[in-house]
Design a protein around this motif. Structure first.
Motif, mmCIF file in Angstrom:
data_model
loop_
_atom_site.group_PDB
_atom_site.id
_atom_site.type_symbol
_atom_site.label_atom_id
_atom_site.label_comp_id
_atom_site.label_asym_id
_atom_site.label_seq_id
_atom_site.Cartn_x
_atom_site.Cartn_y
_atom_site.Cartn_z
ATOM 1 N N THR A 1 -54.697 2.174 -51.314
ATOM 2 C CA THR A 1 -54.652 1.881 -49.883
ATOM 3 C C THR A 1 -53.262 2.088 -49.304
ATOM 4 O O THR A 1 -53.109 2.574 -48.181
ATOM 5 C CB THR A 1 -55.091 0.422 -49.638
ATOM 6 O OG1 THR A 1 -56.389 0.247 -50.168
ATOM 7 C CG2 THR A 1 -55.104 0.095 -48.160
ATOM 8 N N LEU A 2 -52.235 1.744 -50.065
ATOM 9 C CA LEU A 2 -50.854 1.800 -49.576
ATOM 10 C C LEU A 2 -50.222 3.173 -49.747
ATOM 11 O O LEU A 2 -49.030 3.334 -49.521
ATOM 12 C CB LEU A 2 -50.013 0.739 -50.291
ATOM 13 C CG LEU A 2 -50.426 -0.709 -49.981
ATOM 14 C CD1 LEU A 2 -49.775 -1.675 -50.952
ATOM 15 C CD2 LEU A 2 -50.081 -1.078 -48.550
ATOM 16 N N GLY A 3 -51.002 4.168 -50.152
ATOM 17 C CA GLY A 3 -50.504 5.537 -50.175
ATOM 18 C C GLY A 3 -50.003 6.037 -51.505
ATOM 19 O O GLY A 3 -49.389 7.107 -51.568
ATOM 20 N N VAL A 4 -50.235 5.291 -52.585
ATOM 21 C CA VAL A 4 -49.849 5.760 -53.920
ATOM 22 C C VAL A 4 -50.960 6.685 -54.404
ATOM 23 O O VAL A 4 -51.965 6.237 -54.962
ATOM 24 C CB VAL A 4 -49.633 4.587 -54.886
ATOM 25 C CG1 VAL A 4 -49.227 5.097 -56.262
ATOM 26 C CG2 VAL A 4 -48.578 3.640 -54.351
ATOM 27 N N THR A 5 -50.796 7.974 -54.185
ATOM 28 C CA THR A 5 -51.867 8.935 -54.468
ATOM 29 C C THR A 5 -51.854 9.434 -55.902
ATOM 30 O O THR A 5 -52.870 9.919 -56.395
ATOM 31 C CB THR A 5 -51.754 10.136 -53.511
ATOM 32 O OG1 THR A 5 -50.444 10.727 -53.650
ATOM 33 C CG2 THR A 5 -51.946 9.703 -52.072
ATOM 34 N N LYS A 6 -50.714 9.356 -56.572
ATOM 35 C CA LYS A 6 -50.603 9.783 -57.967
ATOM 36 C C LYS A 6 -50.444 8.560 -58.859
ATOM 37 O O LYS A 6 -49.637 7.673 -58.558
ATOM 38 C CB LYS A 6 -49.403 10.718 -58.158
ATOM 39 C CG LYS A 6 -49.415 11.950 -57.270
ATOM 40 C CD LYS A 6 -50.492 12.934 -57.665
ATOM 41 C CE LYS A 6 -50.404 14.206 -56.827
ATOM 42 N NZ LYS A 6 -51.455 15.181 -57.181
ATOM 43 N N LEU A 7 -51.197 8.531 -59.947
ATOM 44 C CA LEU A 7 -51.201 7.351 -60.807
ATOM 45 C C LEU A 7 -51.105 7.762 -62.264
ATOM 46 O O LEU A 7 -51.871 8.606 -62.746
ATOM 47 C CB LEU A 7 -52.491 6.556 -60.572
ATOM 48 C CG LEU A 7 -52.509 5.097 -61.040
ATOM 49 C CD1 LEU A 7 -51.486 4.277 -60.267
ATOM 50 C CD2 LEU A 7 -53.901 4.510 -60.850
ATOM 51 N N LEU A 8 -50.137 7.170 -62.967
ATOM 52 C CA LEU A 8 -50.042 7.307 -64.422
ATOM 53 C C LEU A 8 -50.563 6.010 -65.036
ATOM 54 O O LEU A 8 -50.019 4.933 -64.770
ATOM 55 C CB LEU A 8 -48.594 7.540 -64.862
ATOM 56 C CG LEU A 8 -47.926 8.839 -64.426
ATOM 57 C CD1 LEU A 8 -46.512 8.900 -64.979
ATOM 58 C CD2 LEU A 8 -48.715 10.036 -64.896
ATOM 59 N N VAL A 9 -51.616 6.109 -65.817
ATOM 60 C CA VAL A 9 -52.181 4.933 -66.480
ATOM 61 C C VAL A 9 -51.646 4.903 -67.902
ATOM 62 O O VAL A 9 -52.039 5.709 -68.746
ATOM 63 C CB VAL A 9 -53.720 4.973 -66.483
ATOM 64 C CG1 VAL A 9 -54.281 3.705 -67.116
ATOM 65 C CG2 VAL A 9 -54.252 5.143 -65.068
ATOM 66 N N VAL A 10 -50.689 4.001 -68.154
ATOM 67 C CA VAL A 10 -50.076 3.917 -69.479
ATOM 68 C C VAL A 10 -50.714 2.761 -70.241
ATOM 69 O O VAL A 10 -50.710 1.621 -69.787
ATOM 70 C CB VAL A 10 -48.539 3.762 -69.393
ATOM 71 C CG1 VAL A 10 -47.911 4.991 -68.799
ATOM 72 C CG2 VAL A 10 -48.140 2.545 -68.600
ATOM 73 N N VAL A 11 -51.314 3.078 -71.371
ATOM 74 C CA VAL A 11 -51.927 2.066 -72.228
ATOM 75 C C VAL A 11 -50.830 1.554 -73.148
ATOM 76 O O VAL A 11 -50.435 2.217 -74.114
ATOM 77 C CB VAL A 11 -53.108 2.659 -73.020
ATOM 78 C CG1 VAL A 11 -53.777 1.569 -73.857
ATOM 79 C CG2 VAL A 11 -54.112 3.294 -72.065
ATOM 80 N N ASN A 12 -50.336 0.361 -72.826
ATOM 81 C CA ASN A 12 -49.157 -0.208 -73.489
ATOM 82 C C ASN A 12 -49.569 -1.051 -74.697
ATOM 83 O O ASN A 12 -50.748 -1.321 -74.913
ATOM 84 C CB ASN A 12 -48.381 -1.050 -72.474
ATOM 85 C CG ASN A 12 -47.021 -1.470 -72.981
ATOM 86 O OD1 ASN A 12 -46.444 -0.817 -73.848
ATOM 87 N ND2 ASN A 12 -46.505 -2.565 -72.462
ATOM 88 N N LYS A 13 -48.565 -1.440 -75.482
ATOM 89 C CA LYS A 13 -48.742 -2.294 -76.661
ATOM 90 C C LYS A 13 -49.648 -1.644 -77.712
ATOM 91 O O LYS A 13 -50.396 -2.336 -78.424
ATOM 92 C CB LYS A 13 -49.285 -3.673 -76.263
ATOM 93 C CG LYS A 13 -48.425 -4.395 -75.229
ATOM 94 C CD LYS A 13 -48.922 -5.794 -74.953
ATOM 95 C CE LYS A 13 -48.080 -6.476 -73.887
ATOM 96 N NZ LYS A 13 -48.514 -7.858 -73.596
ATOM 97 N N MET A 14 -49.578 -0.315 -77.799
ATOM 98 C CA MET A 14 -50.373 0.388 -78.811
ATOM 99 C C MET A 14 -49.904 0.081 -80.224
ATOM 100 O O MET A 14 -50.636 0.300 -81.196
ATOM 101 C CB MET A 14 -50.331 1.895 -78.558
ATOM 102 C CG MET A 14 -51.085 2.361 -77.331
ATOM 103 S SD MET A 14 -52.868 2.112 -77.434
ATOM 104 C CE MET A 14 -53.310 3.314 -78.693
ATOM 105 N N ASP A 15 -48.664 -0.439 -80.365
ATOM 106 C CA ASP A 15 -48.142 -0.773 -81.684
ATOM 107 C C ASP A 15 -48.544 -2.171 -82.133
ATOM 108 O O ASP A 15 -48.202 -2.596 -83.246
ATOM 109 C CB ASP A 15 -46.622 -0.652 -81.683
ATOM 110 C CG ASP A 15 -45.971 -1.610 -80.676
ATOM 111 O OD1 ASP A 15 -46.594 -1.857 -79.615
ATOM 112 O OD2 ASP A 15 -44.864 -2.096 -80.941
#
Length: 555
Positions: A228-242
């Motif tokens: 909604t606020l205009g963030v059109t690009k998104l990186l989804v980082v799956v954290n704590k994989m270790d």
């Protein structure tokens, strides 16, 4: 011999001027080359052929030319400063906001990025490690880079939006570390409204992803707010994989990705073009600056986090448009200083601008970008601007620094088209509903004054029946009023100043999706709406409206 020595000294000085000083842009190459030829060829001939007569000429010539040489030195020095400023800004600039559920590892990931990019030294890290160990929070030390507040460090929760800077070979980044706790969503909105790119941090640890993803979790709300606020690009980082419950498991990564993709689509993201998934470990820095080792994660063949950020395209910006900078903070420092992100246009020292909505005329005394003083700055930059002609107490957060020509409009009322998504059981949406409006850096109470007409969702045409209240799935046009003047723009002209959200009782109730259409002093907006009204309140409002008809209140 004395004459020849003087001539050689002149030649050396001119050579230094040609290589050591910045040549003005308007200087013509032909003229510079001709001057060099005269000095190198003609002057020695004059010495050899004209003898004593030229002694007077050659001795008097430097005295005549000396002021010109100084003028040339002074002008290029000023140009050199401007050139240095422009050199530092030749790299493209991106504002990156870290969003996600509480304890997903946003601050830790942001701190690790600063450490890997050389913004934090080993000695500081050792200090934070000791401090975290003393508090029995050994894994929090990286978060201390972003969480500088003692309250944040003790509780392990980000409260205010953290801000930091780092650079890669091609890009200058501003990190905005948004709080993940539901109590601080207004601060998250403030951070996301300044961002170009979002990094959605998701914890892969067993139970933590599910908590954030379930209804009421901040993973969902943050995604919807970011879009909604205009963030059109998104990186989804799956954290704590270790983590020992995950151990870089491809099955766990695929499970999270398969659940998030449908939700991201429903939130308006084009998953193929605008979203990228990647696994990381923010605590140890795996798959962040360099790609994760195959011995650790043999199934991952994609980019690391730094590579993914560098590959994102910078959004289009208009440096020649009307100037717009929403003010997010202010303070006194040898004058009145305001902070904000430039959404449109450019700013230079000496510019005359307006502070809206109070229409105060101001003059720009100095401009600072990333702690460095610059002469000019363009859209997308986070600035501190020193102003004259206004006092600090006359400025509030949410005011906008704008150009005098085509100044930003200020309104107290606009008409909105709302789509009801989901209501609580037996709840209704009607006139008199109050909420808090968030637009750029404005936080203002508002009220739904009147329901004007209901729209048929299938035909998109107004219904003839008079509307008193609506329920789930309805599309309705209504009037909205705010208590004070707010600065708002047409979405087609300035998207970041044409997006807003409505919240009430700690819950987000509306999202702005489409553009504004100005009608006199009114603005038409398209929204998604979620409304929460208790059963008792809805019954009372319904009886009142049935007796008096539609409500028309002025706040």
């Amino acid at each position: 011999m004395d004459i020849e020595a003087e001539i050689r000294a002149l030649q050396l000085d001119s050579a230094e001027d040609g290589t050591g000083m910045a040549i003005p842009e308007d200087a013509k190459p032909e003229e510079v080359e001709m001057t060099d030829k005269v000095e190198e060829v003609e002057m020695p001939d004059k010495v050899e052929e004209e003898g004593t007569k030229d002694e007077v000429d050659t001795k008097s010539q430097p005295a005549q030319d000396e002021p010109k040489v100084k003028d040339k030195e002074v002008a290029p020095l000023e140009d050199a400063e401007g050139t240095d400023e422009m050199e530092s800004q030749k790299k493209r600039h991106l504002n990156v906001v870290f969003i996600g559920h509480v304890d997903a590892g946003k601050s830790t990931t942001g701190g690790q990025m600063l450490f890997l990019s050389g913004q934090v030294d080993d000695r500081t890290i050792q200090k934070y490690e000791k401090e975290a160990k003393d508090k029995s929070r050994e894994s929090w030390y990286m978060a201390y880079i972003m969480d500088t507040n003692e309250e944040e460090r003790v509780k392990g929760k980000t409260v205010e939006v953290g801000r930091a800077h780092f650079e890669t070979e091609t890009t200058r980044f501003t990190i905005l570390d948004a709080p993940g706790h539901k109590s601080y969503v207004p601060n998250m909105i403030s951070g996301a409204s300044q961002a170009d790119v979002g990094v959605l941090v998701i914890s892969a640890r067993k139970g933590e992803f599910e908590t954030g993803y379930e209804r009421g979790g901040q993973t969902r709300e943050h995604v919807q707010l970011a879009k909604t606020l205009g963030v059109t690009k998104l990186l989804v980082v799956v954290n704590k994989m270790d983590d020992h419950t995950v151990n870089w498991s491809k099955e766990r990564y695929d499970e999270i990705e398969s659940k998030m993709i449908p939700f991201l689509r429903s939130s308006g993201y084009n998953v193929k073009k605008d979203v990228l998934f990647l696994p990381i470990s923010g605590l140890v820095g795996a798959n962040m600056k360099t790609r994760v080792d195959k011995s650790t994660c043999p199934w991952w063949n994609g980019p690391c986090l730094f590579e993914a950020l560098d590959s994102i395209e910078v959004p289009l910006r208009d440096p020649k448009g009307p100037f717009r900078m929403p003010i997010i903070d202010k303070f006194k420092d040898m004058g009145t200083v305001v902070m904000g992100k430039v959404e449109s246009g450019s700013i230079c020292e000496g510019d005359s601008l307006l502070v809206m909505p109070n229409k105060a005329q101001v003059k720009v005394i100095a401009v600072y970008c990333d702690e460095n003083k610059v002469r000019r700055a363009g859209p997308g930059e986070n600035l501190r601007v020193r102003l004259s002609g206004i006092e600090e107490e006359d400025i509030m957060e949410g005011f906008v620094l704008t150009s005098v020509v085509k100044a930003i409009p200020a309104v107290t009322e606009f008409t909105a088209q709302l789509q009801i998504l989901e209501l609580l059981e037996n709840a209704i949406f009607t006139a008199g509903y109050k909420a808090v409006l968030h637009i750029h850096s404005v936080v203002e109470e508002c009220e739904i004054v009147e329901l004007l007409q209901q729209i048929d969702p299938k035909t998109r045409k107004p219904m003839k029946k008079k509307v008193l209240f609506v329920k789930n799935g309805a599309v309705v046009v209504c009037r909205v009023q705010v208590n004070s003047l707010i600065c708002i723009e047409k979405f087609s002209d300035f998207p970041q100043l044409g997006r807003f959200t409505l919240r009430t009782e700690g819950k987000t109730v509306a999202y702005c999706l489409k553009d504004f259409v100005r009608r006199g002093k009114q603005i038409v907006v398209r929204l998604f709406l979620l409304c929460y009204i208790s059963e008792e309140e809805s019954s009372r409002l319904l009886l009142f409206m049935l007796h008096y008809g539609s409500i028309d209140l002025i706040v």
